[in-house]
Design a protein around this motif. Structure first.
Motif, PDB file in Angstrom:
ATOM      1  N   VAL A  19       0.848  -1.193   0.000  1.00 52.82           N
ATOM      2  CA  VAL A  19       0.000   0.000   0.000  1.00 52.82           C
ATOM      3  C   VAL A  19       0.884   1.243   0.000  1.00 52.82           C
ATOM      4  O   VAL A  19       1.742   1.406   0.875  1.00 52.82           O
ATOM      5  N   PHE A  20       0.685   2.119  -0.983  1.00 59.36           N
ATOM      6  CA  PHE A  20       1.403   3.381  -1.074  1.00 59.36           C
ATOM      7  C   PHE A  20       0.458   4.517  -0.676  1.00 59.36           C
ATOM      8  O   PHE A  20      -0.693   4.550  -1.112  1.00 59.36           O
ATOM      9  N   THR A  77      -0.446  -4.114  -5.653  1.00 58.85           N
ATOM     10  CA  THR A  77      -0.156  -2.776  -5.136  1.00 58.85           C
ATOM     11  C   THR A  77      -1.398  -1.896  -5.209  1.00 58.85           C
ATOM     12  O   THR A  77      -2.264  -2.096  -6.053  1.00 58.85           O
ATOM     13  N   LYS A  78      -1.448  -0.915  -4.321  1.00 58.48           N
ATOM     14  CA  LYS A  78      -2.557   0.029  -4.283  1.00 58.48           C
ATOM     15  C   LYS A  78      -2.021   1.394  -3.876  1.00 58.48           C
ATOM     16  O   LYS A  78      -1.214   1.497  -2.941  1.00 58.48           O
ATOM     17  N   ASP A 129      -8.846   4.371   5.646  1.00 53.82           N
ATOM     18  CA  ASP A 129      -9.473   3.646   6.750  1.00 53.82           C
ATOM     19  C   ASP A 129      -8.737   2.350   7.022  1.00 53.82           C
ATOM     20  O   ASP A 129      -8.189   1.715   6.114  1.00 53.82           O
ATOM     21  N   LEU A 130      -8.767   1.928   8.258  1.00 51.83           N
ATOM     22  CA  LEU A 130      -8.033   0.725   8.658  1.00 51.83           C
ATOM     23  C   LEU A 130      -8.501  -0.516   7.901  1.00 51.83           C
ATOM     24  O   LEU A 130      -7.726  -1.442   7.688  1.00 51.83           O
ATOM     25  N   ALA A 131      -9.755  -0.522   7.490  1.00 55.63           N
ATOM     26  CA  ALA A 131     -10.266  -1.670   6.731  1.00 55.63           C
ATOM     27  C   ALA A 131      -9.499  -1.862   5.429  1.00 55.63           C
ATOM     28  O   ALA A 131      -9.388  -2.980   4.919  1.00 55.63           O
ATOM     29  N   GLU A 132      -8.955  -0.766   4.881  1.00 54.84           N
ATOM     30  CA  GLU A 132      -8.182  -0.835   3.644  1.00 54.84           C
ATOM     31  C   GLU A 132      -6.758  -1.333   3.889  1.00 54.84           C
ATOM     32  O   GLU A 132      -6.034  -1.618   2.937  1.00 54.84           O
TER      33      GLU A 132
END
Length: 285
Positions: free
Chosen positions: A27-28, A67-68, A76-79
């Motif tokens: 995650v970036f 990657t995202k 959000d923490l869910a992500e």
């Protein structure tokens, strides 16, 4: 009955193995360009991370990842719950006109702690760090002034910019390798370039981060400018304080250091020659 239990256990083990062998999610998070004149190639947080993301997406010797990219603030923490590593590049928290990717600006706080909503978020983020999620931070992102934020940051990353001790220096820098057997330094040779680097950052003592790069400005003393942290519990942190000029990502050693650090912090094996990626000139614009 025993055979049924054995089959159930075997199926469960297979499912666990398949899940464990799934792709690593990187995650970036790029903060807004709120520092420096537009178009001058400095503090181009989104452009920097987009190029690194592209490199990992198309690398010749890194497979098994997804990657995202997010812009602005950490989502959000869910992500983040299934992330292997979170990569941050943004301004620090020192002035109201700028924006840190994770922490509120220090001027909006009492300089010691945060409001209840922010603290709740950071406590949950801390739980991710304790679940061995990696953290990577570049350049200005290492500047955290709020006392509580700094304590979190030190635990997760292993060091931070400390005003009146640390220094911001624009110079021609000589970059030398130390602890050369560390996986992050695979495929990397010493190099020289013009860059703004944060030197003399405060590193924690327990556990002590591993220095990777010693930078020496044209006029000034050498300091640790990149390090790796093995956290208690198995999580990893990686920092490089000299990611200012976007054009420098065209330099193989500089770019490979960042890519190797991301892969290592995700608890993946860094290839023998380092992460291979030919930076596209189109992406450097």
């Amino acid at each position: 009955m025993r055979k049924s239990k054995f089959l159930i256990a075997a199926v469960a083990l297979c499912c666990f193995c398949l899940h464990a062998a799934g792709p690593k999610r990187i995650v970036f998070v790029a903060g807004p360009k709120d520092h420096g004149p537009p178009g001058n190639g400095r503090h181009e947080y989104e452009k920097d991370l987009s190029l690194l993301k592209h490199c990992l997406d198309h690398s010749e010797n890194i497979k098994g990842i997804t990657t995202k990219m997010y812009t602005g603030k950490v989502p959000d923490l869910a992500e983040l719950k299934d992330a292997a590593v979170i990569v941050l590049e943004s301004s620090g928290d020192r002035t109201p006109a700028e924006s840190h990717a994770l922490f509120p600006q220090n001027a909006s706080t009492d300089h010691k702690t945060y409001d209840a909503k922010t603290m709740a978020y950071l406590i949950e983020f801390d739980k991710l760090m304790k679940k061995r999620v990696g953290l990577v931070a570049f350049h200005y992102t290492t500047w955290v002034e709020n006392e509580t934020g700094r304590k979190f940051w030190a635990d997760w990353l292993g060091g931070y910019f400390l005003p009146k001790v640390s220094k911001t220096m624009q110079s021609t820098w000589g970059m030398a390798l130390t602890n050369e057997k560390h996986p992050i330094l695979r495929g990397i040779q010493p190099w020289t370039y013009d860059e703004e680097i944060f030197g003399y950052e405060r590193l924690i003592e327990n556990p002590r981060p591993t220095p990777l790069i010693i930078g020496t400005p044209k006029k000034g003393e050498s300091s640790i400018v990149s390090w790796a942290l093995e956290r208690k519990g198995g999580g990893r942190g990686f920092a490089m304080t000299g990611v200012d000029w976007h054009k420098n990502l065209a330099l193989d050693n500089h770019r490979r250091l960042l890519l190797n650090g991301i892969v290592w912090a995700a608890r993946m094996k860094v290839p023998a020659g380092g992460v291979q990626c030919s930076a596209s000139l189109d992406l450097m614009k």
